[in-house]
Design a protein around this motif. Structure first.
Motif, PDB file in Angstrom:
ATOM      1  N   PRO A  52       0.814  -1.014   0.041  1.00 27.25           N
ATOM      2  CA  PRO A  52       0.060   0.026   0.020  1.00 27.25           C
ATOM      3  C   PRO A  52       0.732   1.309  -0.119  1.00 27.25           C
ATOM      4  N   ILE A  53       0.081   2.387  -0.266  1.00 27.16           N
ATOM      5  CA  ILE A  53       0.793   3.504  -0.221  1.00 27.16           C
ATOM      6  C   ILE A  53       0.006   4.202   1.161  1.00 27.16           C
ATOM      7  N   MET A  54       1.094   5.065   1.903  1.00 34.32           N
ATOM      8  CA  MET A  54       0.915   5.820   3.066  1.00 34.32           C
ATOM      9  C   MET A  54       0.755   7.082   2.532  1.00 34.32           C
ATOM     10  N   VAL A  55      -0.436   8.131   2.711  1.00 37.72           N
ATOM     11  CA  VAL A  55      -0.155   9.468   2.402  1.00 37.72           C
ATOM     12  C   VAL A  55      -0.115  10.213   3.666  1.00 37.72           C
ATOM     13  N   LYS A  61      -9.753  -5.080  15.250  1.00 41.04           N
ATOM     14  CA  LYS A  61      -9.608  -4.698  13.857  1.00 41.04           C
ATOM     15  C   LYS A  61      -8.835  -3.491  13.759  1.00 41.04           C
ATOM     16  N   ILE A  62      -9.031  -2.640  14.335  1.00 42.03           N
ATOM     17  CA  ILE A  62      -8.298  -1.257  14.161  1.00 42.03           C
ATOM     18  C   ILE A  62      -6.954  -1.041  14.694  1.00 42.03           C
ATOM     19  N   ARG A  63      -6.799  -1.921  15.971  1.00 42.46           N
ATOM     20  CA  ARG A  63      -5.493  -1.854  16.580  1.00 42.46           C
ATOM     21  C   ARG A  63      -4.478  -2.593  16.287  1.00 42.46           C
ATOM     22  N   SER A  64      -4.904  -3.820  15.418  1.00 39.94           N
ATOM     23  CA  SER A  64      -3.857  -4.603  14.839  1.00 39.94           C
ATOM     24  C   SER A  64      -4.439  -5.316  13.798  1.00 39.94           C
ATOM     25  N   GLY A  65      -5.579  -5.869  13.579  1.00 36.87           N
ATOM     26  CA  GLY A  65      -6.106  -6.801  12.622  1.00 36.87           C
ATOM     27  C   GLY A  65      -6.112  -6.367  11.422  1.00 36.87           C
ATOM     28  N   ASN A  66      -6.442  -5.079  11.034  1.00 36.44           N
ATOM     29  CA  ASN A  66      -6.244  -4.578   9.705  1.00 36.44           C
ATOM     30  C   ASN A  66      -5.147  -4.144   9.255  1.00 36.44           C
ATOM     31  N   ALA A  67      -4.146  -3.704  10.068  1.00 30.06           N
ATOM     32  CA  ALA A  67      -2.827  -3.541   9.801  1.00 30.06           C
ATOM     33  C   ALA A  67      -2.199  -4.900   9.367  1.00 30.06           C
ATOM     34  N   ARG A  68      -2.215  -5.957  10.014  1.00 27.59           N
ATOM     35  CA  ARG A  68      -1.838  -7.269   9.970  1.00 27.59           C
ATOM     36  C   ARG A  68      -2.021  -7.612   8.254  1.00 27.59           C
ATOM     37  N   ARG A  69      -3.380  -7.285   8.038  1.00 33.95           N
ATOM     38  CA  ARG A  69      -3.992  -7.640   6.550  1.00 33.95           C
ATOM     39  C   ARG A  69      -3.325  -6.808   5.540  1.00 33.95           C
ATOM     40  N   LEU A  70      -3.273  -5.436   5.725  1.00 36.34           N
ATOM     41  CA  LEU A  70      -2.895  -4.507   4.709  1.00 36.34           C
ATOM     42  C   LEU A  70      -1.342  -4.742   4.487  1.00 36.34           C
ATOM     43  N   LEU A  71      -0.672  -4.847   5.512  1.00 36.90           N
ATOM     44  CA  LEU A  71       0.868  -4.520   5.590  1.00 36.90           C
ATOM     45  C   LEU A  71       1.681  -6.236   5.779  1.00 36.90           C
ATOM     46  N   LYS A  72       0.507  -6.870   5.625  1.00 36.74           N
ATOM     47  CA  LYS A  72       1.136  -8.591   5.681  1.00 36.74           C
ATOM     48  C   LYS A  72       2.146  -8.613   6.942  1.00 36.74           C
ATOM     49  N   LEU A  73       1.739  -8.334   7.737  1.00 41.14           N
ATOM     50  CA  LEU A  73       2.431  -8.293   9.217  1.00 41.14           C
ATOM     51  C   LEU A  73       1.945  -9.598  10.153  1.00 41.14           C
ATOM     52  N   ASP A  74       1.584 -10.595   9.403  1.00 41.06           N
ATOM     53  CA  ASP A  74       1.184 -11.843   9.994  1.00 41.06           C
ATOM     54  C   ASP A  74       2.149 -12.399  10.936  1.00 41.06           C
ATOM     55  N   VAL A  75       3.357 -12.302  10.652  1.00 41.33           N
ATOM     56  CA  VAL A  75       4.721 -12.879  11.311  1.00 41.33           C
ATOM     57  C   VAL A  75       4.680 -12.199  12.685  1.00 41.33           C
ATOM     58  N   ILE A  76       4.079 -11.095  12.923  1.00 42.29           N
ATOM     59  CA  ILE A  76       4.321 -10.280  14.298  1.00 42.29           C
ATOM     60  C   ILE A  76       3.357 -11.054  15.455  1.00 42.29           C
TER      61      ILE A  76
END
Length: 336
Positions: free
Chosen positions: A175-178, A321-336
């Motif tokens: 993704p893009i961060m603006v 979802k807001i605190r971690s779930g959406n970021a895991r999905r969007l940024l592929k942070l599942d390893v964390i």
């Protein structure tokens, strides 16, 4: 778990890289070219060397982890501070992007459990920006790219000259961060004509709104339908004026190239809740929905409003979802 996706970083290697552009931390504040970031805060350094040392002391892994522990943050996604985007700095803009990405990658590699990063790219040179994004994502581990919202040395997000950048991002599925940036740096020696730091304090939100509007109106999301964008500061003004943008895109913007109604593109966008009252945050939640929201606070920046997901009437599943779930999905942070 709590993942804050909006945090900035300077390392020693990101400072003093150019005799004019710097960037440099001085007694009067962060300095880029003729511009220095004004502040009403009491001066805390006797000289430029002390000012730089004070800044870098706040950027160490230990200092960041200490503040993270105080605020309950488990993971930070770092980016180049927006005043140092260097879109106006000619060839140094490309050089500085490579410097930033090497520095951010090395910093995060020392503690990947706590830190990831958004890469930097010089969007004033789209072809080189596309190459640098590919390098940063595939070789250095960047999770996406952080860009200013508007005016990449004359280019805007609607310009097809930027399509090579969007193509690489869509192909890599990152993704893009603006994040808006201080346009008054363009004024050179006349930067003081930007009264009250307006182009940063107000202009960041204008930039972010323009990116949303231009990316849709320019047809980029029809050409690259999987392109994903996270806009800081609750989307600038885009969410709060969403109905107006949607209606007037149809009625008063004859040159728009979007093939679908404006609201149909909302699934391509994520926002945070970095506005300053629970009432406004509840409005963002109601308009956007919890599946498209991230936790971003400008961590360690000029203000701290606490946990923006509190007092919104959300259940625990929605908050997570807001605190971690959406970021895991969007940024592929599942390893964390």
């Amino acid at each position: 778990m709590l993942i804050d996706v909006h945090a900035h970083l300077f390392t020693a290697g990101m400072l003093n890289r150019h005799p004019f552009w710097g960037p440099a931390m001085k007694v009067q504040g962060l300095t880029v070219g003729h511009f220095s970031l004004g502040t009403k805060q009491r001066k805390t350094a006797a000289n430029d060397q002390e000012a730089e040392a004070n800044l870098l002391a706040r950027m160490t892994h230990a200092a960041r982890r200490e503040l993270m522990a105080q605020r309950g943050v488990d993971h930070l996604v770092l980016s180049t501070p927006s005043h140092a985007f260097m879109y106006w700095a000619e060839d140094f803009g490309n050089t500085y992007a490579r410097i930033c990405n090497d520095e951010l990658s090395a910093y995060c590699a020392q503690d990947p459990a706590h830190f990831s990063f958004w890469c930097h790219a010089n969007l004033a040179d789209p072809q080189e920006a596309a190459r640098e994004i590919r390098r940063a994502v595939t070789l250095l581990g960047a999770r996406g790219v952080c860009v200013g919202g508007a005016n990449f040395k004359g280019l805007q997000a609607h310009d097809e000259a930027l399509f090579p950048v969007w193509e690489v991002l869509a192909g890599l599925d990152v993704p893009i961060m603006v994040h808006g940036y201080n346009q008054s740096i363009w004024l050179g020696e006349k930067h003081h004509e930007d009264r009250f730091e307006t182009s940063s304090i107000v202009g960041d939100c204008v930039d972010e709104t323009l990116f949303f509007w231009y990316l849709i109106c320019g047809g980029a999301l029809d050409t690259f339908p999987t392109l994903k964008t996270y806009i800081t500061h609750a989307g600038g003004m885009a969410v709060f004026q969403l109905g107006r943008l949607a209606e007037l895109n149809k009625a008063m913007a004859p040159d728009t190239r979007n093939r679908r109604p404006l609201l149909d593109y909302l699934p391509n966008f994520w926002f945070d809740l970095d506005v300053h009252t629970p009432a406004l945050r509840r409005g963002v939640v109601d308009v956007v929905g919890v599946d498209q929201l991230l936790y971003g606070t400008n961590f360690g920046g000029a203000y701290d409003n606490g946990d923006p997901t509190r007092d919104l009437g959300l259940d625990e599943a929605q908050r997570e979802k807001i605190r971690s779930g959406n970021a895991r999905r969007l940024l592929k942070l599942d390893v964390i």
